[in-house]
Design a protein around this motif. Sequence first.
Motif, short mmCIF file in Angstrom:
data_model
loop_
_atom_site.label_atom_id
_atom_site.label_comp_id
_atom_site.label_asym_id
_atom_site.label_seq_id
_atom_site.Cartn_x
_atom_site.Cartn_y
_atom_site.Cartn_z
N GLN A 83 -40.37 28.47 7.17
CA GLN A 83 -40.76 29.73 6.54
C GLN A 83 -41.85 30.43 7.35
O GLN A 83 -41.83 31.66 7.52
CB GLN A 83 -41.25 29.45 5.11
N TYR A 125 -46.12 31.27 2.04
CA TYR A 125 -45.82 31.54 0.63
C TYR A 125 -46.65 32.65 -0.02
O TYR A 125 -46.40 32.99 -1.18
CB TYR A 125 -46.01 30.25 -0.17
N ALA A 126 -47.60 33.24 0.70
CA ALA A 126 -48.36 34.34 0.10
C ALA A 126 -47.43 35.50 -0.23
O ALA A 126 -46.62 35.93 0.60
CB ALA A 126 -49.45 34.80 1.05
N SER A 127 -47.54 36.01 -1.45
CA SER A 127 -46.66 37.09 -1.89
C SER A 127 -47.25 38.45 -1.51
O SER A 127 -48.45 38.57 -1.23
CB SER A 127 -46.47 37.05 -3.40
N ALA A 128 -46.41 39.46 -1.52
CA ALA A 128 -46.87 40.82 -1.24
C ALA A 128 -47.94 41.24 -2.25
O ALA A 128 -48.92 41.90 -1.89
CB ALA A 128 -45.70 41.79 -1.27
N GLN A 129 -47.77 40.84 -3.51
CA GLN A 129 -48.75 41.18 -4.54
C GLN A 129 -50.10 40.53 -4.27
O GLN A 129 -51.15 41.14 -4.45
CB GLN A 129 -48.23 40.75 -5.92
N GLN A 130 -50.08 39.28 -3.82
CA GLN A 130 -51.34 38.59 -3.51
C GLN A 130 -52.05 39.27 -2.34
O GLN A 130 -53.27 39.43 -2.35
CB GLN A 130 -51.06 37.12 -3.18
N ARG A 172 -41.46 34.14 9.02
CA ARG A 172 -42.35 35.25 8.65
C ARG A 172 -43.17 35.72 9.86
O ARG A 172 -43.42 36.92 10.01
CB ARG A 172 -43.27 34.83 7.50
N GLU A 222 -51.74 42.45 -1.45
CA GLU A 222 -52.23 43.75 -1.92
C GLU A 222 -53.48 43.60 -2.77
O GLU A 222 -54.41 44.41 -2.66
CB GLU A 222 -51.12 44.44 -2.72
N THR A 223 -53.53 42.55 -3.59
CA THR A 223 -54.72 42.30 -4.42
C THR A 223 -55.93 41.99 -3.55
O THR A 223 -57.04 42.46 -3.82
CB THR A 223 -54.45 41.15 -5.40
N THR A 255 -41.84 24.54 4.96
CA THR A 255 -42.99 25.40 5.22
C THR A 255 -42.99 25.88 6.66
O THR A 255 -43.19 27.07 6.94
CB THR A 255 -44.30 24.67 4.89
#
Length: 327
Positions: free
Chosen positions: A24, A199-204, A28, A206-207, A21
Amino acid sequence: MAINLIATLSLAAVAGVAAVTKSQVNARKDTAEQDYPPEGQFIDVGGRKVHAVVRGEGPDVILLHGAGGNTREFTFDFMDRLTDRYRVIIFDRPGLGYTDRTSDTYDGVFNTTAESPAEQAEMLQAAAATLGAHKPIVLGHSFGGSVALAWGLNHPDAIAGVVNLAAPSHPWPGNLGPFYTVNASLWGCAVLPPMISAYASAQQIETSIAGVFAPQPVPDGYIDHIGAPLTIRPTNLRTNARQVTTLRPHIVDMAGRYASEFTRPLEILHGDLDATVPLDIHSIPLNQAVSHANLTVLDGVGHMPHHAHPDLVEAAIDRIATQAGLR
């Protein structure tokens, strides 16, 4: 023996996850800061740096972003609507974007305190004075609006007026929900921000942004410009969570002062479908408390009035400029 072995393996697994973690998070964070570097200049305020973007010529207008944001909220497109007739200054608020905390008091993973709106206004007012902006119009969105109100209350001679966009101004019932409560807690702030950052995704992401804009759509290009990866750096997440969760007592104090102490021109714009900062809890009582305030209710608009109706926000700035004799 078996229990000791399981315990040892469990600790090793946790340590391994923590190491991955951390790696990462660092990767990022470095990428975010390379992709979204500071847009402006740094101003020294008592040994603390304040990040400011300055463009245009004319009377001074200061723009303050909301919770978790940065200067890119306004450099996306709103700033350019003003620079033909104003000198526009956008600040990263303390502890967010590229601006330092107001004090070492608020540093540290296990520190659950945060800067009040008054402390933030104090630091940014000093930065504005360094830039020669001695009596600016101050526009604040969401949490930035709370800072703008504190600026008007505590430094009335150093401000021409306030434009308040969908900002917390009065005490609200209930709590802020698990995201803020856990992220600002003693142990949650140590564990969850790095996990989200790693770990947050691009989709999360954007949502989450879409939820803030609702019912309006997110403007094309906004997510690419805003620097969302900057907002999920662990320090940014912790600062934001702590500022938001410690806001209410300061708002209680401020709300008791508006009627007698807020003397500067005040324009308020708020969407009637704002689910983040409800109109009836905040801007309607604020308008009632400040007798000279002007409230514009935006029909069908959510929490982002400067994107939904930038022309009406511009008009509010122009009205204050006229009242203050700036144009």
